[in-house]
Design an enzyme around this catalytic site. Structure first.
Site, PDB file in Angstrom:
ATOM      1  CE  LYS A 367      -0.521  -0.390   5.170  1.00 46.31           C
ATOM      2  NZ  LYS A 367      -1.414  -1.004   5.964  1.00 46.31           N
ATOM      3  CE1 TYR A 595       9.542  32.346   3.671  1.00 49.20           C
ATOM      4  CE2 TYR A 595       9.743  29.858   3.938  1.00 49.20           C
ATOM      5  CZ  TYR A 595       9.657  31.088   3.066  1.00 49.20           C
ATOM      6  OH  TYR A 595       9.081  31.061   1.791  1.00 49.20           O
TER       7      TYR A 595
HETATM    8  C1  LIG Z   1      -0.838  -2.026   6.618  1.00 53.11           C
HETATM    9  C2  LIG Z   1      -1.510  -3.073   7.144  1.00 53.11           C
HETATM   10  C3  LIG Z   1      -0.630  -4.278   7.205  1.00 53.11           C
HETATM   11  C4  LIG Z   1       0.974  -4.226   7.249  1.00 53.11           C
HETATM   12  O1  LIG Z   1       1.291  -3.786   8.238  1.00 53.11           O
HETATM   13  P1  LIG Z   1       2.945  -3.537   8.747  1.00 53.11           P
HETATM   14  O2  LIG Z   1       2.948  -3.283  10.286  1.00 53.11           O
HETATM   15  O3  LIG Z   1       3.476  -2.723   8.098  1.00 53.11           O
HETATM   16  O4  LIG Z   1       3.532  -4.957   8.449  1.00 53.11           O
HETATM   17  C5  LIG Z   1      -1.104  -5.607   7.404  1.00 53.11           C
HETATM   18  N1  LIG Z   1      -2.252  -5.586   7.646  1.00 53.11           N
HETATM   19  C6  LIG Z   1      -3.525  -4.675   7.159  1.00 53.11           C
HETATM   20  C7  LIG Z   1      -4.667  -4.785   7.676  1.00 53.11           C
HETATM   21  C8  LIG Z   1      -2.825  -3.357   7.282  1.00 53.11           C
HETATM   22  O5  LIG Z   1      -3.673  -2.236   7.234  1.00 53.11           O
END
Ligand SMILES: *Cc1c(COP(=O)(O)O)cnc(C)c1O
Length: 703
Positions: A367, A595
């Site tokens: 993702k 800034y």
């Molecule tokens: C993001 C996510 C993962 C992966 O999580 P990590 O801690 O990065 O391994 C797994 N399952 C779900 C449902 C997630 O949203």
């Protein structure tokens, strides 16, 4: 097309192979010995064309390539070459008397000029092999490609064996009516495309075996060719039983020679191949004009040398002209960039897969553009080492992967409006059913069927139907238009080893598998069960899980450097963040910078200004967190307020720093290292947020 520019052996052999093709068409030794010429051009030079097929197979089918783009490129090259040789065809009268069958033969199998058969063969073979790999998988593809090759052999070097067998010979004659030769995209090319793809992803044997295999293969193939020739079997002389074995060893050896090649040898060899017949015509014209016919045409070696030199010169001129006029592209490392080590990524995937209990498959969580690493490229590389399950956050991310040719399960972890069901189905994605109501609504909306994994809330209270609602969950499995192929939950505190968190996690796991057992008691097939993200896998390995959804660990980092983990199977960070210094200025003590005049030099200082800022993911709060970057292997503090596109480093103690020097925010420089966890903690957050917010503006550079 991925050129694999660091594969020196392959790049250099492209040139050799192009000149071997020229040899096939000019017979350099013909003036001296017919046998020697046969050995050179009909045996050894027969490695050239399969080599080019394997290169394409290796880069396009073996992971990292885009089949559609490569086919398009080949089609354009074919169309341009056909147009180039059209006048010659017209002049030679080749086009007269063409009927439809002849047209199909020429365009699809033989090419419109004698040497151009390679291009339709490459197009048809690549398309066919890609299709088989996607639809049938690796082994059936290998089997079919080998069977087609075996059939092709009988229409090539072994024609004499079946020439007089009724039935078989008429079948072959029908084939020849359509294609002239069996040396083409259907019989000849697929095996080499497959072999190239295989060698990219697999590991060869040892170098000694490969060298011995190549030597033995060449010797035996020579024997085979001489035998077929002496027996008069050959209808054509391109295909030998031993050729695929020779090619396997040759290619494996060539893959070993690594190193960058700056010259565009791929384009050069392609031009030599396309142009050499035109050069043959030109050499004849020039020889007649100059009165050098004996040397440049009659003498086979002189002729070969002239054609090679002429083709090389013409190709070099075209490349030089092109290099001057082509639109320049921005160098990816001109400003700031993300560097990704694909080897680290793949090693992490292998280590996590090895760490997972028997029967538990790695589901790579890609993702948010694979936590900044580039989702498409990461997925392709992981596909190439056998990872077959992926998770994304949303529909668009899933579609992106499928469009790029990614194979296997793609689970959408988040919510998708049910009216998008056509897209889910079209791209064979698996949707998370975020509640029982959602599952019902989806089932009502869909025509046909879609795959879902049912999400169960066991205490996190984010997505999922409550674990206590057994009836509602059981009902989801009976919905008419859903294939419920799995059921999963998400753990809230698997990253903590404190007593209360451990017991909370154990309770979540107990609730989930209790529910699964109850469903099974009712005769429901729950499909693949999964509970663990990265920390779940590392801290609570569980043989009942069919998948482990690893995200952050796949990229070789922890969320927070203080996270307790029971195991860390040698995972290495895959990503670095670097930027080039734009300006270095010297300021006396007491000058304010940036800034809000928030920083004032306490001493005479050398300040480097970098063209990177919070717009690229270097958080604005990092200044107050004490963020640093490495320059010349030394830690330099970020000073003054970070802007959207600029920030300043105090490089007073970093030695010789100039515009163009590289600063490393995450990653290694010399003996110093800034981990993603450290950078994140100075930004007041966790690695996951840093990685997912690396700017779209940063080019991803893979090595
Ligand atoms: C993001 C996510 C993962 C992966 O999580 P990590 O801690 O990065 O391994 C797994 N399952 C779900 C449902 C997630 O949203």
């Amino acid at each position: 097309m991925d050129r694999g520019r660091n594969l020196k052996g392959i790049e250099l052999f492209r040139v050799a192979a192009a000149f071997l093709v020229v040899a096939i068409h000019t017979s350099p030794l013909a003036s001296y010995s017919a046998t020697a010429d046969f050995i050179l051009t009909r045996v050894f030079a027969r490695t050239a064309v399969p080599f080019f097929f394997m290169v394409t197979g290796c880069f396009v089918l073996g992971g990292g390539g885009n089949i559609r783009a490569s086919l398009k490129k080949l089609l354009i090259i074919y169309a341009a070459s056909a147009a180039l040789y059209l006048p010659v065809n017209v002049y030679a009268g080749h086009l007269s008397g063409w009927n439809l069958l002849e047209l199909v033969r020429q365009v699809f199998f033989e090419g419109t000029f004698y040497h151009l058969w390679y291009l339709p063969a490459a197009i048809l073979g690549l398309w066919l092999t890609g299709l088989m790999l996607r639809r049938l998988g690796d082994r059936p593809t290998a089997f079919i490609a080998a069977a087609l090759y075996a059939l092709g052999l009988l229409g090539d070097s072994y024609w004499g064996l079946i020439e007089n067998i009724p039935g078989i010979n008429s079948a072959y004659n029908a084939v020849f009516a359509l294609m002239g030769y069996t040396r083409n995209g259907l019989f000849f090319a697929p095996l080499f495309f497959w072999l190239g793809a295989k060698l990219r992803s697999g590991r060869g044997c040892s170098i000694g075996y490969e060298a011995a295999g190549l030597a033995a293969g060449l010797a035996l193939m020579l024997g085979e060719a001489l035998l077929a020739r002496s027996q008069g079997w050959q209808r054509h002389d391109s295909m030998y039983v031993l050729l695929p074995f020779v090619m396997y060893f040759l290619f494996a050896l060539l893959l070993r020679a690594r190193g960058r090649v700056r010259l565009p040898l791929g384009s050069f060899s392609l031009l030599v191949y396309i142009l050499h017949p035109a050069v043959i015509i030109a050499v004849r014209g020039a020889a007649r004009f100059l009165g050098l016919w004996d040397i440049l045409v009659e003498n086979s070696l002189g002729h070969y040398a002239a054609v090679c030199l002429g083709s090389a010169a013409a190709s070099a001129v075209i490349l030089l002209v092109w290099a001057r006029i082509r639109p320049r592209s921005v160098s990816p490392t001109a400003r700031a960039w993300v560097e990704v080590s694909l080897d680290a990524l793949k090693n992490n995937a292998k280590r996590l897969q090895d760490f997972a209990p028997e029967g538990c498959e790695l589901m790579a969580v890609l993702k948010c553009d694979a936590y900044g690493h580039g989702a498409v490229r990461s997925a392709r590389e992981l596909n190439s080492i056998g990872v077959g399950a992926f998770a994304v956050a949303c529909l668009a991310e899933g579609v992106e992967l499928r469009r790029a040719g990614v194979r296997g399960l793609i689970l959408i972890l988040g919510f998708t409006p049910v009216d998008q069901w056509r897209v889910i189905r079209r791209y064979k994605l698996t949707q998370c059913a975020v509640s029982a109501d959602y599952a019902r609504a989806l089932s009502e909306a869909v025509r046909g069927r879609v795959d879902v994994h049912l999400k169960v809330d066991t205490g996190m209270h984010r997505l999922g139907e409550s674990w206590e609602h057994t009836e509602a969950i059981a009902g989801c499995f009976g919905l008419p238009r859903l294939n419920v192929t799995g059921m999963f939950t998400h753990l809230a505190v698997s990253d903590s080893l404190s007593d209360s968190d451990v017991s909370f996690t154990e309770e979540q796991i107990r609730r989930f598998f209790g529910l699964a057992a109850e469903l099974e008691r009712r005769g429901i097939d729950t499909g693949a069960l999964h509970t663990q993200a990265s920390y779940g896998l590392l801290n609570y390995p569980d043989a009942r899980c069919a998948y482990a959804r690893a995200g952050v660990a796949l990229y070789g980092v922890k969320s927070d450097e203080h996270d307790g983990v029971r195991a860390w199977p040698e995972l290495e960070p895959a990503l670095s963040l670097r930027a080039r210094i734009g300006l270095v200025r010297e300021l006396p003590a007491g000058e304010s910078i940036g800034y809000g005049r928030e920083f004032t030099t306490a001493r005479a200082s050398k300040i480097a200004v970098l063209p990177v800022g919070y717009g690229d993911g270097v958080f604005r709060c990092a200044m107050h967190g004490g963020a640093e970057a490495l320059v010349n292997g030394k830690r330099c503090p970020v000073v003054a307020r970070i802007c959207m596109d600029q920030l300043c480093l105090d490089v007073t103690d970093a030695g010789d720093v100039k515009p163009g020097s590289v600063a490393t925010f995450i990653g290694r420089d010399g003996s110093e290292f800034i981990s993603c966890e450290e950078f994140a903690s100075k930004c007041g957050t966790i690695s996951n947020e840093v990685l997912s917010r690396l700017g779209k503006r940063l080019p991803r550079v893979y090595n």
